[in-house]
Design a protein around this motif. Structure first.
Motif, PDB file in Angstrom:
ATOM      1  N   GLU A  79       0.833  -1.203   0.000  1.00  0.00           N
ATOM      2  CA  GLU A  79       0.000   0.000   0.000  1.00  0.00           C
ATOM      3  C   GLU A  79       0.870   1.256   0.000  1.00  0.00           C
ATOM      4  O   GLU A  79       0.639   2.192  -0.776  1.00  0.00           O
ATOM      5  CB  GLU A  79      -0.922  -0.017   1.220  1.00  0.00           C
ATOM      6  CG  GLU A  79      -1.615   1.305   1.527  1.00  0.00           C
ATOM      7  CD  GLU A  79      -2.592   1.746   0.466  1.00  0.00           C
ATOM      8  OE1 GLU A  79      -2.937   2.947   0.436  1.00  0.00           O
ATOM      9  OE2 GLU A  79      -3.024   0.896  -0.347  1.00  0.00           O
ATOM     10  N   SER A  91      -5.049   5.044   1.030  1.00  0.00           N
ATOM     11  CA  SER A  91      -6.252   4.359   1.495  1.00  0.00           C
ATOM     12  C   SER A  91      -6.692   4.902   2.849  1.00  0.00           C
ATOM     13  O   SER A  91      -5.887   5.469   3.594  1.00  0.00           O
ATOM     14  CB  SER A  91      -5.995   2.853   1.612  1.00  0.00           C
ATOM     15  OG  SER A  91      -5.665   2.298   0.362  1.00  0.00           O
ATOM     16  N   SER A  97      -6.364  -0.497  -0.173  1.00  0.00           N
ATOM     17  CA  SER A  97      -7.332  -0.415  -1.266  1.00  0.00           C
ATOM     18  C   SER A  97      -6.796  -1.047  -2.544  1.00  0.00           C
ATOM     19  O   SER A  97      -5.594  -1.257  -2.703  1.00  0.00           O
ATOM     20  CB  SER A  97      -7.707   1.047  -1.531  1.00  0.00           C
ATOM     21  OG  SER A  97      -8.303   1.632  -0.397  1.00  0.00           O
TER      22      SER A  97
END
Length: 296
Positions: A79, A91, A97
């Protein structure tokens, strides 16, 4: 053939259309829907829940203790890498995400088999896998997965992954079609859709294929395609029949908005769309400012 006598139909298309579990649900057998996600890192199931598992209410759903982002170092690192390298929006706190890498290049139909491929989508997908291995050299090659709906595109992906200038682990990547990968999983999944605005969604819009593409990852999902694919105004025939892997018409049914369109809209609104080149570079596209046809 269909009623017009012009379009080939797959007469076996309705066989195994739903799973045994789905059949039990539809026939009113007593079933308990599990609402705690233990396999996928927190946030990784949000997209699938939004567009596929709509019957799971937000109030009832949760991620298990071991699925929390604080417990998944790979999910946290990937991420952070996506946000830093590809300039995707960060995110929400405690979540990882999904991302959409848009490559605006044409698809090609193989004249003999009628199966489709897109060499630029292939190149971008392989470059993405290569970048993952360069950034995370300790990641097992077989834990990176590429899913693509077309057999011809799969062959191009397999050949491209053997290039000498790539990380050696690219040759270990699991490459498969959605139904062949059913029930399996990987740390990261690249869903190479082989679609663009000219082709439209075709048979890839089938919710069963979309479901596999969106749920086989544990930590990160990267969709590779054209963000404007679902903008296409399809003919009545193509709304009813999605061209299959060998050019045959497959009934898509009706009654709900395609899951693929909803997935694209979800990622656009979440600002997780990256303009990507076949060379593996983040680029600026003037028409990326034009949103997909939201709500259409």
């Amino acid at each position: 053939m269909d009623a017009s006598g012009k379009n080939a139909l797959n007469k076996f298309v309705q066989l195994a259309k739903i799973s045994v579990l789905e059949m039990l649900v539809r026939t009113s057998w007593p079933c308990l829907m599990l609402t705690t996600q233990h396999r996928m890192a927190s946030g990784s199931f949000d997209l699938a829940k939004k567009v596929i598992y709509k019957n799971i209410l937000d109030a009832d759903f949760s991620y298990g203790p071991d699925a929390q982002l604080s417990k998944s170092l790979p999910a946290r690192m990937i991420e952070q890498w996506v946000v830093k390298r590809f300039k995707a929006k960060e995110s929400p706190a405690g979540k990882a995400s999904q991302s959409f890498f848009t490559v605006r290049e044409p698809c090609t139909t193989e004249p003999t088999t009628k199966s489709r491929y897109n060499t630029d989508h292939v190149a971008a997908t392989v470059k993405l896998s290569n970048a993952i291995f360069n950034e995370f050299p300790g990641l097992c090659g077989s834990k990176v997965v590429i899913i693509t709906p077309y057999r011809m595109n799969l062959q191009f992906l397999e050949d491209a992954s053997k290039a000498q200038d790539l990380h050696p682990k690219c040759q270990e990547v699991e490459i498969n079609t959605p139904f062949s990968f059913h029930g399996c999983e990987g740390v990261t999944v690249d869903f190479c859709m082989t679609l663009n605005q000219e082709t439209g969604s075709l048979f890839v819009q089938d919710p069963h294929r979309v479901c596999i593409g969106l749920t086989r990852h544990e930590c990160a999902l990267f969709m590779v395609g054209d963000i404007h694919t679902t903008n296409t105004i399809q003919s009545a025939r193509k709304r009813m029949y999605g061209d299959g892997n060998s050019g045959e018409a497959l009934s898509m049914g009706s009654g709900r908005r395609p899951a693929l369109k909803e997935a694209v809209e979800y990622l656009w609104v979440a600002q997780r769309v990256v303009a990507f080149s076949p060379r593996g570079e983040v680029i600026s596209l003037p028409n990326l400012e034009v949103a997909p046809a939201l709500g259409a």
